[in-house]
Scaffold this motif. Structure first.
Motif, PDB file in Angstrom:
ATOM      1  N   LYS A  84       1.744  15.835  17.994  1.00 27.09           N
ATOM      2  CA  LYS A  84       0.888  17.016  18.023  1.00 27.09           C
ATOM      3  C   LYS A  84      -0.522  16.652  17.553  1.00 27.09           C
ATOM      4  O   LYS A  84      -0.699  15.995  16.539  1.00 27.09           O
ATOM      5  N   GLY A  85      -1.511  17.053  18.358  1.00 26.74           N
ATOM      6  CA  GLY A  85      -2.905  16.768  18.047  1.00 26.74           C
ATOM      7  C   GLY A  85      -3.434  15.481  18.658  1.00 26.74           C
ATOM      8  O   GLY A  85      -4.642  15.251  18.651  1.00 26.74           O
ATOM      9  N   SER A  86      -2.564  14.642  19.194  1.00 25.84           N
ATOM     10  CA  SER A  86      -3.010  13.375  19.793  1.00 25.84           C
ATOM     11  C   SER A  86      -3.868  13.633  21.025  1.00 25.84           C
ATOM     12  O   SER A  86      -3.635  14.569  21.789  1.00 25.84           O
ATOM     13  N   ARG A  87      -4.832  12.770  21.199  1.00 26.55           N
ATOM     14  CA  ARG A  87      -5.688  12.768  22.389  1.00 26.55           C
ATOM     15  C   ARG A  87      -5.583  11.383  23.010  1.00 26.55           C
ATOM     16  O   ARG A  87      -5.657  10.386  22.306  1.00 26.55           O
ATOM     17  N   PHE A  88      -5.416  11.362  24.327  1.00 25.91           N
ATOM     18  CA  PHE A  88      -5.358  10.083  25.018  1.00 25.91           C
ATOM     19  C   PHE A  88      -5.840  10.262  26.442  1.00 25.91           C
ATOM     20  O   PHE A  88      -6.183  11.366  26.865  1.00 25.91           O
ATOM     21  N   ARG A  89      -5.916   9.157  27.175  1.00 27.02           N
ATOM     22  CA  ARG A  89      -6.508   9.177  28.511  1.00 27.02           C
ATOM     23  C   ARG A  89      -5.562   8.550  29.525  1.00 27.02           C
ATOM     24  O   ARG A  89      -4.872   7.583  29.242  1.00 27.02           O
ATOM     25  N   TYR A  90      -5.579   9.143  30.716  1.00 22.53           N
ATOM     26  CA  TYR A  90      -4.826   8.646  31.868  1.00 22.53           C
ATOM     27  C   TYR A  90      -5.848   8.435  32.977  1.00 22.53           C
ATOM     28  O   TYR A  90      -6.610   9.354  33.304  1.00 22.53           O
ATOM     29  N   THR A  91      -5.899   7.225  33.521  1.00 21.32           N
ATOM     30  CA  THR A  91      -6.822   6.925  34.619  1.00 21.32           C
ATOM     31  C   THR A  91      -5.991   6.658  35.860  1.00 21.32           C
ATOM     32  O   THR A  91      -5.037   5.875  35.839  1.00 21.32           O
ATOM     33  N   TYR A  92      -6.388   7.319  36.946  1.00 23.17           N
ATOM     34  CA  TYR A  92      -5.699   7.168  38.224  1.00 23.17           C
ATOM     35  C   TYR A  92      -6.705   6.732  39.274  1.00 23.17           C
ATOM     36  O   TYR A  92      -7.799   7.291  39.367  1.00 23.17           O
TER      37      TYR A  92
END
Length: 181
Positions: A84-92
């Motif tokens: 909970k609260g995590s931020r992350f990135r997904y690149t496609y």
């Protein structure tokens, strides 16, 4: 032990008006399964490479040539790397470079009467594959919105008559999620 469910907000970076989804995903899913959830929730067709960046580490499909230093997404459960609260990135699509900002808005216990994953909400259609990233999508939107635009007819033909940038159906996305994830 009850299953943990993550509520994720997924926003397509660099796109206006915003394109986003809110999904419920089991925390025990591997990043590979999360990739499939994101593909179906957003409306992508899984035609390109992808990666996750979480706390400065890269995850994805390992490169057999070893050129990309990615940790194997099949070996990593979401609940082992985010909470909970995590931020992350997904690149496609490393050509068009679609970046998705993900936030774990909540973590809760699975409702035994519900099926997961599911898409709660979302706004606007996913850009068409191969449109040229955020800048190409901006050109497409401008051309579609203005019948006098010099590219209007060509862009309408290219995108197809059924493409409506304002349309999104969370119920259809949930059906796809449950069938393919």
């Amino acid at each position: 032990m009850p299953r943990q469910i993550f509520q994720l907000k997924v926003s397509l970076a660099g796109v206006r008006p915003p394109v986003w989804r809110r999904v419920l995903v089991p925390g025990g899913y591997t990043l590979d399964r999360l990739h499939r959830v994101l593909q179906h929730a957003m409306g992508w067709r899984d035609c390109h490479l992808h990666s996750f960046e979480i706390d400065g580490l890269q995850y994805g499909e390992p490169d057999p040539d070893g050129e990309l230093a990615l940790r194997d997404e099949l070996d990593v459960r979401m609940d082992a790397v985010v909470g909970k609260g995590s931020r992350f990135r997904y690149t496609y699509d490393f050509g068009d470079w679609w970046e998705h900002d993900l936030v774990v808005e909540d973590a809760c216990t699975a409702d035994p009467d519900e099926r997961y994953p599911s898409c709660l909400y979302g706004e606007r259609a996913c850009p068409p594959e191969g449109v040229g990233g955020p800048s190409g999508y901006a050109v497409l939107l401008a051309a579609l919105a203005d019948p006098a635009h010099r590219e209007h007819r060509a862009m309408r033909e290219w995108a197809g008559p059924g493409f409506d940038p304002d349309a999104y159906d969370a119920t259809r996305a949930t059906t796809l999620l449950r069938r393919f994830c």
